[in-house]
Design a protein around this motif. Structure first.
Motif, PDB file in Angstrom:
ATOM      1  N   PRO A   1       0.922  -1.230   0.080  1.00 38.22           N
ATOM      2  CA  PRO A   1       0.268   0.112  -0.042  1.00 38.22           C
ATOM      3  C   PRO A   1       0.897   1.206  -0.075  1.00 38.22           C
ATOM      4  O   PRO A   1       1.890   1.161   0.580  1.00 38.22           O
ATOM      5  N   VAL A   2       0.186   2.274  -0.509  1.00 38.76           N
ATOM      6  CA  VAL A   2       1.175   3.724  -0.609  1.00 38.76           C
ATOM      7  C   VAL A   2       1.691   4.051   0.704  1.00 38.76           C
ATOM      8  O   VAL A   2       2.912   4.279   0.810  1.00 38.76           O
ATOM      9  N   GLU A   3       0.968   3.917   1.707  1.00 38.19           N
ATOM     10  CA  GLU A   3       1.393   4.541   3.066  1.00 38.19           C
ATOM     11  C   GLU A   3       2.632   3.679   3.667  1.00 38.19           C
ATOM     12  O   GLU A   3       3.369   4.183   4.454  1.00 38.19           O
ATOM     13  N   ASP A   4       2.717   2.155   3.092  1.00 36.16           N
ATOM     14  CA  ASP A   4       3.860   1.624   3.434  1.00 36.16           C
ATOM     15  C   ASP A   4       5.264   2.233   3.079  1.00 36.16           C
ATOM     16  O   ASP A   4       6.578   1.796   3.706  1.00 36.16           O
ATOM     17  N   TYR A   5       5.176   2.913   2.119  1.00 36.14           N
ATOM     18  CA  TYR A   5       6.702   3.401   1.562  1.00 36.14           C
ATOM     19  C   TYR A   5       7.030   4.812   2.342  1.00 36.14           C
ATOM     20  O   TYR A   5       8.058   5.074   1.932  1.00 36.14           O
ATOM     21  N   PHE A   6       6.124   5.310   2.931  1.00 38.08           N
ATOM     22  CA  PHE A   6       6.388   6.583   3.717  1.00 38.08           C
ATOM     23  C   PHE A   6       6.568   6.530   4.966  1.00 38.08           C
ATOM     24  O   PHE A   6       5.451   6.349   5.818  1.00 38.08           O
ATOM     25  N   ASP A   7       7.535   6.595   5.735  1.00 38.04           N
ATOM     26  CA  ASP A   7       7.998   6.615   6.940  1.00 38.04           C
ATOM     27  C   ASP A   7       7.975   8.126   7.463  1.00 38.04           C
ATOM     28  O   ASP A   7       7.998   8.950   6.560  1.00 38.04           O
ATOM     29  N   ASP A   8       8.455   8.447   8.844  1.00 36.88           N
ATOM     30  CA  ASP A   8       8.599   9.764   8.995  1.00 36.88           C
ATOM     31  C   ASP A   8       9.427  10.593   8.348  1.00 36.88           C
ATOM     32  O   ASP A   8       9.295  11.907   8.059  1.00 36.88           O
ATOM     33  N   LEU A   9      10.611  10.216   8.179  1.00 36.39           N
ATOM     34  CA  LEU A   9      11.789  10.848   7.427  1.00 36.39           C
ATOM     35  C   LEU A   9      11.106  11.069   5.833  1.00 36.39           C
ATOM     36  O   LEU A   9      11.434  12.048   5.155  1.00 36.39           O
ATOM     37  N   SER A  10      10.666  10.127   5.205  1.00 38.91           N
ATOM     38  CA  SER A  10       9.984  10.140   3.732  1.00 38.91           C
ATOM     39  C   SER A  10       9.134  11.491   3.660  1.00 38.91           C
ATOM     40  O   SER A  10       9.204  12.054   2.686  1.00 38.91           O
TER      41      SER A  10
END
Length: 272
Positions: free
Chosen positions: A221-230
């Motif tokens: 899912p899209v959200e899995d690619y974006f952690d806090d730093l991303s």
């Protein structure tokens, strides 16, 4: 500077400012069809006739004159910055292009060497850690945009507001900015405001995704690619896009807009 990235039907029914990775292949084919009653045979970006394009010398005076007199309805199309930059990564970095080669020659080897990005290849089924590689690509994208190193920023991941703004700065004015996520609704509104030689039935128009099928599929899912730093990097690169085009920065999993685009605000903030 003129009006780079601007296309116009030969009938001058409508002007369109191309924003890469925002349904531009489909929109271009719709414009072509509205004039000719048939689709262009091939990638619309390769069309040298049947559509005025700023990149064609003979089209420039015609487009310029039209923009200045505001004879035609003018629009552009935008997309959620999270899904747009992900799409750029899978298409331009991981994918094999139509010519059978990697995009921009030595760029992918540079990314692998300097940023540790992996892209996989067709032989191994594009088997690589997508999340880790994408986050490293995001660092590279930020570096190109912020410092223009190790190369100039690419149109496919530079901010949408930059593309949209050149049209305004040079004297153009948009009548509509549509969302990729509500494409039929927005495109129908554009068609309702113009008169075309051929009627366009949006329900019968295929989606022309020229980047599909030559790279890996998104595995998460899209959200899995974006952690806090991303997310911090995305805000640094695309903060204005979220604000102007009303997307949800706080939730990468929500691709839909969360407000209405204010055209006066867009013109005021991008017209400097």
């Amino acid at each position: 500077m003129g009006f780079p990235g601007t296309w116009m039907t030969e009938s001058e029914s409508v002007l369109y400012r191309v924003v890469p990775k925002c349904a531009c292949s489909t929109i271009g084919q719709i414009l072509y069809f509205s004039d000719h009653g048939t689709f262009f045979d091939g990638d619309i970006h390769d069309a040298k006739q049947g559509l005025h394009k700023w990149a064609q010398d003979h089209s420039q005076p015609i487009i310029s004159a039209n923009v200045k007199t505001r004879n035609s309805y003018a629009f552009t199309c935008v997309r959620n910055p999270y899904t747009r930059v992900l799409s750029s990564f899978f298409d331009k970095i991981c994918g094999i292009q139509r010519n059978g080669k990697r995009y921009r020659g030595n760029m992918v080897p540079l990314l692998m060497q300097k940023y540790g990005v992996e892209v996989g290849d067709p032989e191994n089924g594009f088997d690589f850690d997508q999340v880790r590689s994408f986050r490293r690509f995001l660092l590279f994208a930020r570096d190109t945009i912020r410092w223009r190193r190790p190369m100039e920023p690419d149109i496919h991941w530079s901010a949408m507001s930059g593309h949209v703004g050149t049209f305004i700065v040079n004297g153009g004015r948009y009548d509509r900015v549509i969302w990729t996520e509500k494409f039929n609704e927005g495109m129908q509104d554009v068609l309702d405001h113009i008169r075309t030689p051929h009627t366009v039935d949006l329900t019968a128009i295929p989606r022309f995704n020229e980047s599909e099928g030559h790279g890996p599929k998104r595995a998460h899912p899209v959200e899995d690619y974006f952690d806090d730093l991303s997310m911090h990097l995305v805000k640094e690169i695309y903060g204005r896009d979220f604000d102007l085009f009303k997307y949800d920065f706080d939730n990468p999993g929500n691709k839909m807009p969360i407000g209405e685009i204010d055209l006066d605000e867009v013109h005021a903030k991008l017209g400097d």
